[in-house]
Design a protein around this motif. Structure first.
Motif, PDB file in Angstrom:
ATOM      1  N   ALA A  15       0.807  -1.217   0.000  1.00 55.33           N
ATOM      2  CA  ALA A  15       0.000   0.000   0.000  1.00 55.33           C
ATOM      3  C   ALA A  15       0.839   1.264   0.000  1.00 55.33           C
ATOM      4  N   GLY A  16       2.163   1.131   0.051  1.00 56.15           N
ATOM      5  CA  GLY A  16       3.023   2.301   0.112  1.00 56.15           C
ATOM      6  C   GLY A  16       4.284   2.137  -0.697  1.00 56.15           C
ATOM      7  N   ARG A  17       5.310   1.522  -0.096  1.00 57.52           N
ATOM      8  CA  ARG A  17       6.614   1.400  -0.743  1.00 57.52           C
ATOM      9  C   ARG A  17       6.556   0.597  -2.039  1.00 57.52           C
ATOM     10  N   PHE A  36       5.214  -5.579 -11.239  1.00 57.01           N
ATOM     11  CA  PHE A  36       4.192  -6.087 -10.332  1.00 57.01           C
ATOM     12  C   PHE A  36       4.490  -5.606  -8.923  1.00 57.01           C
ATOM     13  N   SER A  37       3.474  -5.591  -8.081  1.00 55.67           N
ATOM     14  CA  SER A  37       3.688  -5.339  -6.660  1.00 55.67           C
ATOM     15  C   SER A  37       2.746  -6.234  -5.874  1.00 55.67           C
ATOM     16  N   SER A  60      -0.250   8.643 -10.996  1.00 53.10           N
ATOM     17  CA  SER A  60      -1.501   8.194 -10.400  1.00 53.10           C
ATOM     18  C   SER A  60      -1.387   6.797  -9.788  1.00 53.10           C
ATOM     19  N   THR A  61      -2.075   6.608  -8.675  1.00 54.41           N
ATOM     20  CA  THR A  61      -2.190   5.280  -8.059  1.00 54.41           C
ATOM     21  C   THR A  61      -3.599   4.724  -8.247  1.00 54.41           C
ATOM     22  N   ALA A  62      -4.400   5.368  -9.088  1.00 53.28           N
ATOM     23  CA  ALA A  62      -5.800   4.971  -9.261  1.00 53.28           C
ATOM     24  C   ALA A  62      -5.970   3.514  -9.684  1.00 53.28           C
ATOM     25  N   ALA A  63      -5.033   2.990 -10.447  1.00 55.98           N
ATOM     26  CA  ALA A  63      -5.135   1.608 -10.927  1.00 55.98           C
ATOM     27  C   ALA A  63      -4.571   0.596  -9.925  1.00 55.98           C
ATOM     28  N   GLU A  64      -4.068   1.084  -8.797  1.00 51.08           N
ATOM     29  CA  GLU A  64      -3.408   0.204  -7.830  1.00 51.08           C
ATOM     30  C   GLU A  64      -4.342  -0.187  -6.692  1.00 51.08           C
ATOM     31  N   SER A  65      -4.249  -1.451  -6.288  1.00 46.61           N
ATOM     32  CA  SER A  65      -4.946  -1.928  -5.099  1.00 46.61           C
ATOM     33  C   SER A  65      -4.076  -3.014  -4.476  1.00 46.61           C
ATOM     34  N   PRO A  66      -3.989  -3.020  -3.152  1.00 48.83           N
ATOM     35  CA  PRO A  66      -3.144  -4.010  -2.480  1.00 48.83           C
ATOM     36  C   PRO A  66      -3.566  -5.436  -2.813  1.00 48.83           C
ATOM     37  N   LYS A  67      -2.556  -6.281  -3.015  1.00 52.97           N
ATOM     38  CA  LYS A  67      -2.811  -7.690  -3.329  1.00 52.97           C
ATOM     39  C   LYS A  67      -1.702  -8.548  -2.737  1.00 52.97           C
ATOM     40  N   GLY A  68      -1.994  -9.828  -2.625  1.00 49.41           N
ATOM     41  CA  GLY A  68      -1.009 -10.776  -2.104  1.00 49.41           C
ATOM     42  C   GLY A  68      -0.089 -11.283  -3.198  1.00 49.41           C
TER      43      GLY A  68
END
Length: 145
Positions: A15-17, A36-37, A60-68
């Protein structure tokens, strides 16, 4: 033709780094690298202070969501950023552990400093993985180096 290098940026909450690393690498490398993250304990959303800091730089981080983590992933490089022993092992990947402060809950100046540290390291990593890449100027300094 050789396969495009791939990079996984990994941290605890994704969610950050790691999101910062991914967004910066995609900005600089475009389609030259797959990026990937993921996180060992994915959060609910990108940290708002990170989203603001990157938006201030035009990213932008709009396309990003935390994932495993993807247990079947294959990466050229894996960059760990604080997930410790919870980061998975991917055979054949080059590993780098970047010790960085967690931007969650930090003031804007601290978040910008962390983003700056990631920016420098991402640019170095991309130059190593894609030796002929021409990186655009840094979003922080405007420098090409």
């Amino acid at each position: 033709m050789t396969e495009r290098p791939s990079i996984l940026f990994a941290c605890t909450a994704n969610a950050g780094r790691s999101v910062t690393g991914k967004v910066l690498a995609e900005h600089y490398a475009g389609d030259r690298v797959e990026v990937f993250s993921a996180g060992s304990q994915p959060g609910e959303h990108v940290h708002p202070e990170v989203a603001v800091a990157l938006a201030d730089l035009g990213l932008s981080t709009a396309a990003e969501s935390p994932k495993g983590f993807d247990p079947d992933g294959h990466y050229t490089a894996v960059v760990t950023m604080g997930c410790g022993d919870a980061c998975p092992y991917y055979a054949g990947a080059r590993y780098e552990d970047w010790e960085l402060d967690d931007p969650k809950g930090q003031d804007p100046a601290t978040v910008r400093r962390i983003v700056g540290e990631i920016d420098v390291r991402v640019r170095i990593l991309l130059a190593e993985l894609v030796p002929d890449i021409e990186l655009p100027p840094s979003v922080l300094t405007g420098d090409r180096a």
